[in-house]
Design a protein around this motif. Structure first.
Motif, PDB file in Angstrom:
ATOM      1  N   GLY A 171      -5.117  -7.481  12.463  1.00  0.00           N
ATOM      2  CA  GLY A 171      -3.667  -7.367  12.518  1.00  0.00           C
ATOM      3  C   GLY A 171      -3.220  -5.926  12.404  1.00  0.00           C
ATOM      4  O   GLY A 171      -3.986  -4.995  12.625  1.00  0.00           O
ATOM      5  N   ALA A 172      -1.948  -5.777  12.018  1.00  0.00           N
ATOM      6  CA  ALA A 172      -1.387  -4.434  11.920  1.00  0.00           C
ATOM      7  C   ALA A 172      -0.251  -4.434  10.914  1.00  0.00           C
ATOM      8  O   ALA A 172       0.221  -5.475  10.486  1.00  0.00           O
ATOM      9  CB  ALA A 172      -0.873  -3.990  13.289  1.00  0.00           C
ATOM     10  N   GLY A 173       0.150  -3.254  10.565  1.00  0.00           N
ATOM     11  CA  GLY A 173       1.335  -3.070   9.751  1.00  0.00           C
ATOM     12  C   GLY A 173       1.157  -3.392   8.285  1.00  0.00           C
ATOM     13  O   GLY A 173       0.078  -3.269   7.712  1.00  0.00           O
ATOM     14  N   ALA A 174       2.258  -3.837   7.679  1.00  0.00           N
ATOM     15  CA  ALA A 174       2.312  -4.061   6.240  1.00  0.00           C
ATOM     16  C   ALA A 174       1.382  -5.182   5.792  1.00  0.00           C
ATOM     17  O   ALA A 174       0.774  -5.104   4.726  1.00  0.00           O
ATOM     18  CB  ALA A 174       3.741  -4.366   5.818  1.00  0.00           C
ATOM     19  N   GLU A 175       1.262  -6.237   6.601  1.00  0.00           N
ATOM     20  CA  GLU A 175       0.399  -7.362   6.231  1.00  0.00           C
ATOM     21  C   GLU A 175      -1.067  -6.929   6.166  1.00  0.00           C
ATOM     22  O   GLU A 175      -1.797  -7.305   5.261  1.00  0.00           O
ATOM     23  CB  GLU A 175       0.569  -8.502   7.239  1.00  0.00           C
ATOM     24  CG  GLU A 175      -0.098  -9.783   6.816  1.00  0.00           C
ATOM     25  CD  GLU A 175       0.243 -10.932   7.741  1.00  0.00           C
ATOM     26  OE1 GLU A 175      -0.121 -10.864   8.937  1.00  0.00           O
ATOM     27  OE2 GLU A 175       0.862 -11.894   7.262  1.00  0.00           O
ATOM     28  N   LYS A 176      -1.488  -6.112   7.115  1.00  0.00           N
ATOM     29  CA  LYS A 176      -2.858  -5.596   7.130  1.00  0.00           C
ATOM     30  C   LYS A 176      -3.104  -4.727   5.898  1.00  0.00           C
ATOM     31  O   LYS A 176      -4.114  -4.879   5.209  1.00  0.00           O
ATOM     32  CB  LYS A 176      -3.103  -4.794   8.402  1.00  0.00           C
ATOM     33  CG  LYS A 176      -4.470  -4.142   8.466  1.00  0.00           C
ATOM     34  CD  LYS A 176      -4.648  -3.323   9.732  1.00  0.00           C
ATOM     35  CE  LYS A 176      -5.977  -2.606   9.738  1.00  0.00           C
ATOM     36  NZ  LYS A 176      -6.166  -1.795  10.937  1.00  0.00           N
ATOM     37  N   ALA A 177      -2.171  -3.829   5.616  1.00  0.00           N
ATOM     38  CA  ALA A 177      -2.309  -2.923   4.476  1.00  0.00           C
ATOM     39  C   ALA A 177      -2.340  -3.704   3.167  1.00  0.00           C
ATOM     40  O   ALA A 177      -3.144  -3.410   2.279  1.00  0.00           O
ATOM     41  CB  ALA A 177      -1.175  -1.905   4.468  1.00  0.00           C
TER      42      ALA A 177
END
Length: 146
Positions: free
Chosen positions: A24-30
């Motif tokens: 994934g990407a973005g805030a959820e990945k982080a």
């Protein structure tokens, strides 16, 4: 030294070992990566860990310490366990304050814990060797990941 070709070649040999792999990407990945880093800090001897979407069984981030530990194969089944337990609790009509928090699967030498995250859409999965890890410590590390 980071050599892209060699990294891709290692990826073809199977699941990366001793490395957090996020999708994934973005805030959820982080956020998923941070959770697994927290698990690794508290449980350095963990066999495997993952942040998984309940609805699809898709892993947002994974970590395994051994190629023999087939984490990706189990995650979809674990998501189904969570969904079925939620249905069973709904059938009991216990009230809105009674929500699923954790599922413990006890094997002869391993403990597998599935802890629903506050949003109810994801869960944190951790597998540990019960000879190396205390259940109470594992639970506390998972609880503080939220």
């Amino acid at each position: 030294m980071q050599i892209p070709f060699l990294q891709r070649l290692q990826g073809l040999t199977g699941t990366p070992v001793n490395k957090i792999v996020a999708a994934g990407a973005g805030a959820e990945k982080a956020a998923s990566e941070r959770m697994l880093q927290h698990v690794l800090a508290g449980l350095p001897e963990v066999l495997g860990a993952a942040v998984v979407q309940v609805a699809s069984g898709v892993a947002l981030a994974t970590y395994t310490s051994s190629r023999e530990f087939a984490l990706s194969k189990a995650l979809g089944f674990n998501a189904e366990v969570v969904k079925q337990q939620q249905k069973a609790l709904a059938a009991l009509q216990l009230g809105p304050e009674e929500q699923l928090e954790e599922i413990l699967i006890t094997l002869h030498t391993q403990l597998h814990l599935l802890r629903l995250l506050p949003d109810g859409k994801r869960f944190l999965y951790v597998a540990v060797d019960c000879r190396d890890t205390n259940l109470g410590i594992a639970r506390e590390v998972m609880r503080t990941c939220e």
